[in-house]
Design a protein around this motif. Structure first.
Motif, PDB file in Angstrom:
ATOM      1  N   ALA A 193       0.910  -1.188   0.093  1.00 51.37           N
ATOM      2  CA  ALA A 193       0.113  -0.002   0.071  1.00 51.37           C
ATOM      3  C   ALA A 193       0.809   1.250   0.166  1.00 51.37           C
ATOM      4  CB  ALA A 193      -0.850   0.005   1.335  1.00 51.37           C
ATOM      5  N   LEU A 253      -5.219   1.011   5.009  1.00 50.89           N
ATOM      6  CA  LEU A 253      -5.413  -0.135   4.027  1.00 50.89           C
ATOM      7  C   LEU A 253      -7.014  -0.181   3.981  1.00 50.89           C
ATOM      8  CD1 LEU A 253      -3.202  -2.723   5.546  1.00 50.89           C
ATOM      9  CD2 LEU A 253      -2.557  -1.090   3.810  1.00 50.89           C
ATOM     10  N   GLU A 280     -11.074  -4.631   2.241  1.00 46.37           N
ATOM     11  CA  GLU A 280     -11.152  -5.758   1.074  1.00 46.37           C
ATOM     12  C   GLU A 280      -9.496  -6.350   0.985  1.00 46.37           C
ATOM     13  OE1 GLU A 280     -14.501  -3.485   1.160  1.00 46.37           O
ATOM     14  OE2 GLU A 280     -12.549  -2.752   1.052  1.00 46.37           O
ATOM     15  N   ALA A 281      -8.378  -5.348   0.626  1.00 42.82           N
ATOM     16  CA  ALA A 281      -7.201  -5.546   0.470  1.00 42.82           C
ATOM     17  C   ALA A 281      -6.509  -6.172   1.570  1.00 42.82           C
ATOM     18  CB  ALA A 281      -6.476  -4.173   0.315  1.00 42.82           C
TER      19      ALA A 281
END
Length: 310
Positions: free
Chosen positions: A222, A234, A237-238
């Motif tokens: 990220a 963040l 979902e990631a």
């Protein structure tokens, strides 16, 4: 949130202070070593030169406060900032490291002030009042911590005690890291600064600590170029897709996060760390400082890693 803003101000270092109360004790290995120091005055460290030993020290940084007391300079400290929660005997005041007030600091009649940030150009303000200021910024690696301990030892007349503390920290950390059983593959982890999913990458001090255990940081993707100073936010979902093996919470005291609250987050049951009960609630203060109690942090990480089957 203040924790995240401070991380940005630190620009790749560690958070200035946790939001909770003081820790219960640590390892007990941060006690100062008795004995006379070989330091002589005038003494110089960083850009500061003192003609004689300071007897009225003001610390505006929680980490510096811990360092000062750990090297035996506690009796010389007359005031610390409102976030200096450890040790308990530190003379905590309403002075702020986030919004420093030169007049309030000067009222303590200090012969040395220690800061970790130059917010509101406080160093220049105090300089105009002829008050010596040691700038001890957030560490990026352990050697920065060791250097700052040495500088404080030099300026306070506790050079021997500072050297002994650094050597003890080096020895303990080396022993802890080597004591973790070797494994064939690397474990991944997510380090949580707050519940809005701000994290710390491998470029930060905390990332360097966890990197000692050959762990893979899921936050690195990220902020690949460091444009976010090592503190990206963040997305859920990631994070779920990254599926970390371990989760470390540095927001248990400030923000009420715990293994239970993490398990209750929508979709997080799919994460290996959640499914396998590998969520570690750290002491916010210890996790956000780079002083003597970093040994406790290393131990907490080592314990978590050692529990994962090889």
């Amino acid at each position: 949130m203040r924790r995240v803003l401070t991380a940005v101000i630190a620009a790749g270092g560690l958070l200035l202070a946790g939001c909770g109360g003081g820790s219960g004790g640590g390892t007990g290995d941060d006690k100062p070593v008795a004995g006379a120091s070989s330091a002589a005055f005038p003494a110089t460290a960083g850009s500061v030169t003192l003609a004689e030993r300071p007897d009225r020290i003001v610390s505006l940084a929680p980490t510096a406060t811990e360092m000062l007391f750990a090297i035996g300079a506690g009796p010389q400290v007359v005031a610390v900032d409102d976030q200096s929660t450890y040790p308990a005997e530190a003379p905590r005041t309403e002075l702020s490291g986030f919004k420093p007030n030169a007049e309030a600091i000067a009222a303590q009649n200090p012969d040395l002030v220690v800061v970790s940030d130059d917010l509101d150009k406080i160093i220049d303000q105090l300089g105009k009042l002829r008050i010596p200021v040691l700038f001890a910024p957030a560490a990026k690696v352990l050697d920065d911590s060791y250097r700052q301990i040495g500088e404080l030892g030099t300026l306070t007349g506790h050079r021997d005690e500072a050297s002994a503390l650094v050597e003890r920290m080096r020895t303990q950390i080396d022993k802890i890291v080597k004591g973790v059983p070797a494994r064939s593959g690397s474990l991944s982890y997510y380090y949580e600064i707050d519940q809005t999913l701000y994290s710390a990458t491998s470029r930060t001090f905390i990332g360097s600590i966890l990197g000692m255990f050959a762990l893979t940081n899921v936050a690195d993707a990220a902020d690949p170029d460091g444009a976010k100073n090592g503190y990206p936010q963040l997305s859920a979902e990631a994070l779920i897709a990254a599926d970390p093996d371990l989760i470390f919470l540095a927001d248990s005291k400030c923000c009420g996060q715990s293994p239970a609250t993490v398990k209750a987050r929508k979709g997080w049951s799919a994460i290996t760390a959640v499914r396998e009960d590998r969520i570690v609630a750290l002491d916010d203060d210890i996790a956000s400082r780079w002083g003597p109690r970093v040994v406790d942090l290393v131990q907490a990480v080592a314990d978590a890693v050692a529990k994962v089957p090889a």
